[in-house]
Design an enzyme around this catalytic site. Structure first.
Site, PDB file in Angstrom:
ATOM      1  N   TRP A  10       0.815  -1.216   0.000  1.00  0.00           N
ATOM      2  CA  TRP A  10       0.000   0.000   0.000  1.00  0.00           C
ATOM      3  C   TRP A  10       0.847   1.264   0.000  1.00  0.00           C
ATOM      4  O   TRP A  10       0.312   2.370  -0.134  1.00  0.00           O
ATOM      5  CB  TRP A  10      -0.923   0.010   1.218  1.00  0.00           C
ATOM      6  CG  TRP A  10      -2.007  -1.032   1.158  1.00  0.00           C
ATOM      7  CD1 TRP A  10      -2.162  -2.023   0.218  1.00  0.00           C
ATOM      8  CD2 TRP A  10      -3.092  -1.180   2.074  1.00  0.00           C
ATOM      9  NE1 TRP A  10      -3.275  -2.773   0.507  1.00  0.00           N
ATOM     10  CE2 TRP A  10      -3.870  -2.281   1.633  1.00  0.00           C
ATOM     11  CE3 TRP A  10      -3.489  -0.485   3.222  1.00  0.00           C
ATOM     12  CZ2 TRP A  10      -5.013  -2.696   2.304  1.00  0.00           C
ATOM     13  CZ3 TRP A  10      -4.633  -0.902   3.898  1.00  0.00           C
ATOM     14  CH2 TRP A  10      -5.378  -1.994   3.430  1.00  0.00           C
ATOM     15  N   HIS A  98      12.794  -2.253  -1.396  1.00  0.00           N
ATOM     16  CA  HIS A  98      11.925  -1.706  -2.446  1.00  0.00           C
ATOM     17  C   HIS A  98      12.658  -0.573  -3.161  1.00  0.00           C
ATOM     18  O   HIS A  98      13.400   0.194  -2.543  1.00  0.00           O
ATOM     19  CB  HIS A  98      10.611  -1.201  -1.842  1.00  0.00           C
ATOM     20  CG  HIS A  98       9.591  -0.908  -2.891  1.00  0.00           C
ATOM     21  ND1 HIS A  98       9.616   0.264  -3.620  1.00  0.00           N
ATOM     22  CD2 HIS A  98       8.571  -1.645  -3.377  1.00  0.00           C
ATOM     23  CE1 HIS A  98       8.627   0.222  -4.504  1.00  0.00           C
ATOM     24  NE2 HIS A  98       7.983  -0.924  -4.374  1.00  0.00           N
ATOM     25  N   GLU A 100      11.787   2.220  -4.069  1.00  0.00           N
ATOM     26  CA  GLU A 100      11.565   3.562  -3.486  1.00  0.00           C
ATOM     27  C   GLU A 100      12.447   3.767  -2.255  1.00  0.00           C
ATOM     28  O   GLU A 100      12.879   4.890  -1.980  1.00  0.00           O
ATOM     29  CB  GLU A 100      10.070   3.738  -3.159  1.00  0.00           C
ATOM     30  CG  GLU A 100       9.258   3.901  -4.443  1.00  0.00           C
ATOM     31  CD  GLU A 100       7.863   3.294  -4.407  1.00  0.00           C
ATOM     32  OE1 GLU A 100       7.343   3.043  -3.307  1.00  0.00           O
ATOM     33  OE2 GLU A 100       7.303   3.059  -5.502  1.00  0.00           O
ATOM     34  N   GLU A 170      11.071  -5.999  -9.614  1.00  0.00           N
ATOM     35  CA  GLU A 170      10.254  -4.826  -9.923  1.00  0.00           C
ATOM     36  C   GLU A 170      11.075  -3.838 -10.742  1.00  0.00           C
ATOM     37  O   GLU A 170      11.828  -3.047 -10.172  1.00  0.00           O
ATOM     38  CB  GLU A 170       9.790  -4.147  -8.624  1.00  0.00           C
ATOM     39  CG  GLU A 170       8.975  -5.024  -7.719  1.00  0.00           C
ATOM     40  CD  GLU A 170       8.054  -4.211  -6.808  1.00  0.00           C
ATOM     41  OE1 GLU A 170       6.851  -4.454  -6.852  1.00  0.00           O
ATOM     42  OE2 GLU A 170       8.540  -3.307  -6.097  1.00  0.00           O
ATOM     43  N   GLY A 176       4.279   2.142 -11.058  1.00  0.00           N
ATOM     44  CA  GLY A 176       3.384   3.298 -11.002  1.00  0.00           C
ATOM     45  C   GLY A 176       3.303   4.067 -12.314  1.00  0.00           C
ATOM     46  O   GLY A 176       2.752   5.164 -12.364  1.00  0.00           O
ATOM     47  N   SER A 216       3.037  -2.139 -12.196  1.00  0.00           N
ATOM     48  CA  SER A 216       1.819  -1.956 -12.988  1.00  0.00           C
ATOM     49  C   SER A 216       1.070  -3.257 -13.279  1.00  0.00           C
ATOM     50  O   SER A 216       0.532  -3.435 -14.371  1.00  0.00           O
ATOM     51  CB  SER A 216       2.128  -1.190 -14.285  1.00  0.00           C
ATOM     52  OG  SER A 216       2.624   0.107 -13.979  1.00  0.00           O
ATOM     53  N   GLY A 237       1.151  -2.632  -6.342  1.00  0.00           N
ATOM     54  CA  GLY A 237       1.067  -1.315  -5.727  1.00  0.00           C
ATOM     55  C   GLY A 237      -0.323  -0.732  -5.921  1.00  0.00           C
ATOM     56  O   GLY A 237      -1.279  -1.087  -5.223  1.00  0.00           O
ATOM     57  N   GLY A 238      -0.457   0.166  -6.904  1.00  0.00           N
ATOM     58  CA  GLY A 238      -1.699   0.910  -7.134  1.00  0.00           C
ATOM     59  C   GLY A 238      -2.963   0.060  -7.114  1.00  0.00           C
ATOM     60  O   GLY A 238      -3.951   0.417  -6.455  1.00  0.00           O
TER      61      GLY A 238
HETATM   62  P1  13P Z   1       2.506  -0.374  -9.038  1.00  0.00           P
HETATM   63  O1  13P Z   1       1.723  -1.671  -9.051  1.00  0.00           O
HETATM   64  O2  13P Z   1       1.703   0.796  -8.572  1.00  0.00           O
HETATM   65  O3  13P Z   1       3.241  -0.143 -10.304  1.00  0.00           O
HETATM   66  O4  13P Z   1       3.635  -0.561  -7.884  1.00  0.00           O
HETATM   67  C1  13P Z   1       4.421  -1.693  -7.880  1.00  0.00           C
HETATM   68  C2  13P Z   1       5.198  -1.727  -6.619  1.00  0.00           C
HETATM   69  O5  13P Z   1       6.089  -0.912  -6.418  1.00  0.00           O
HETATM   70  C3  13P Z   1       4.857  -2.732  -5.615  1.00  0.00           C
HETATM   71  O6  13P Z   1       5.812  -2.802  -4.607  1.00  0.00           O
END
Ligand code: 13P
Length: 254
Positions: A10, A98, A100, A170, A176, A216, A237-238
């Site tokens: 999330w 991750h 990020e 990823e 995203g 995605s 993610g999203g």
């Molecule tokens: P999205 O599914 O929003 O692209 O994000 C992927 C993600 O970073 C899951 O950890």
């Protein structure tokens, strides 16, 4: 036969009330419509929603985890939460590395390795994330980057410990952005990663290790991705922020 995993990351979304309502919604759909005998489902809300998540999911078979942890057990690390604290709450999983965290918080493979060790010591299952940036892919250095993320992140981790670890591939350019790696592109990388694991740990370990794809993943592309031989599910993610979409992705893994 590896059991698939569908995990919802999330990120920094949903306050406590919103988290509780989304968890309750996901719980209802899973209970009424889905089976969990051939897929592990894990939710990763923010730290402060984690106790509610654990409580609301009790007895459902759905797992709860933290999006990060600190490598030290305790001490003067303002704003941080340790793996032992995550474990003490009753969570079962933790995401490490991750993109990020790597991009915005300066986490490198050495830090990730220390966090993986801290998590394993607490008997948490690790979702270790790796992935290349767009520049790395375009300059054709992505396989080297992925290999070093894998090998350095798993430094001094033995085959036995790998039973409690899952890799999440990823690609940063797919997170995203709505730009998914094609199923073939993802499969190619997953096969490469499994080959690297075979070299380091042997065939049996590599065949047991689950490798997830993230970036995605949506209800309309999940089935194709998950049907690739080396793709063992997804880190979402999203789409994990919408109960119905997340449930459809879980369904695609069944
Ligand atoms: P999205 O599914 O929003 O692209 O994000 C992927 C993600 O970073 C899951 O950890």
């Amino acid at each position: 036969m590896r059991k698939k995993i569908v995990a919802g990351n999330w990120k920094m979304n949903n306050d406590l009330i919103e988290s509780q309502s989304l968890i309750t919604e996901v719980r209802g759909i899973i209970r009424d419509e889905l089976r969990l005998d051939n897929v592990d489902v894990i939710l990763f809300p923010t730290y402060f929603a984690l106790p509610s998540c654990i409580r609301l999911l009790e007895g459902t078979g759905v797992y709860s985890g933290a999006q990060n942890c600190h490598q030290e057990k305790s001490g003067a690390f303002t704003g941080e939460v340790s793996a032992s604290m995550v474990k003490a709450l009753g969570a079962s999983h933790v995401i490490i590395g991750h993109s990020e965290r790597r991009q915005y918080f300066g986490e490198n493979n050495i830090i990730c390795n220390a966090k993986i060790k801290a998590g394993l010591e607490q008997e948490l299952t690790i979702l270790y994330c790796i992935g290349e940036t767009l520049e790395e892919r375009e300059s054709n250095t992505h396989l080297d980057i992925l290999k070093s993320q894998l090998i350095e992140g798993l430094n001094e981790i033995n085959a036995q410990q790998l039973n409690n670890l899952v890799i999440a591939y990823e690609p940063v350019w797919a997170i995203g952005t709505g730009k998914t790696a094609s199923a073939q592109q993802a499969q190619e990388i997953h096969a490469f990663l499994r080959k690297e694991i075979t070299t380091k740990y042997g065939e049996a370990v590599a065949q047991r290790l689950r490798i997830l794809y993230g970036g995605s993943v949506k209800p309309d592309n999940a089935k194709e991705l998950f049907s690739q031989v080396d793709i063992d599910g997804g880190l979402i993610g999203g789409a994990s922020l919408k109960a119905r979409d997340f449930a459809e992705i879980v369904r695609a893994a069944q």
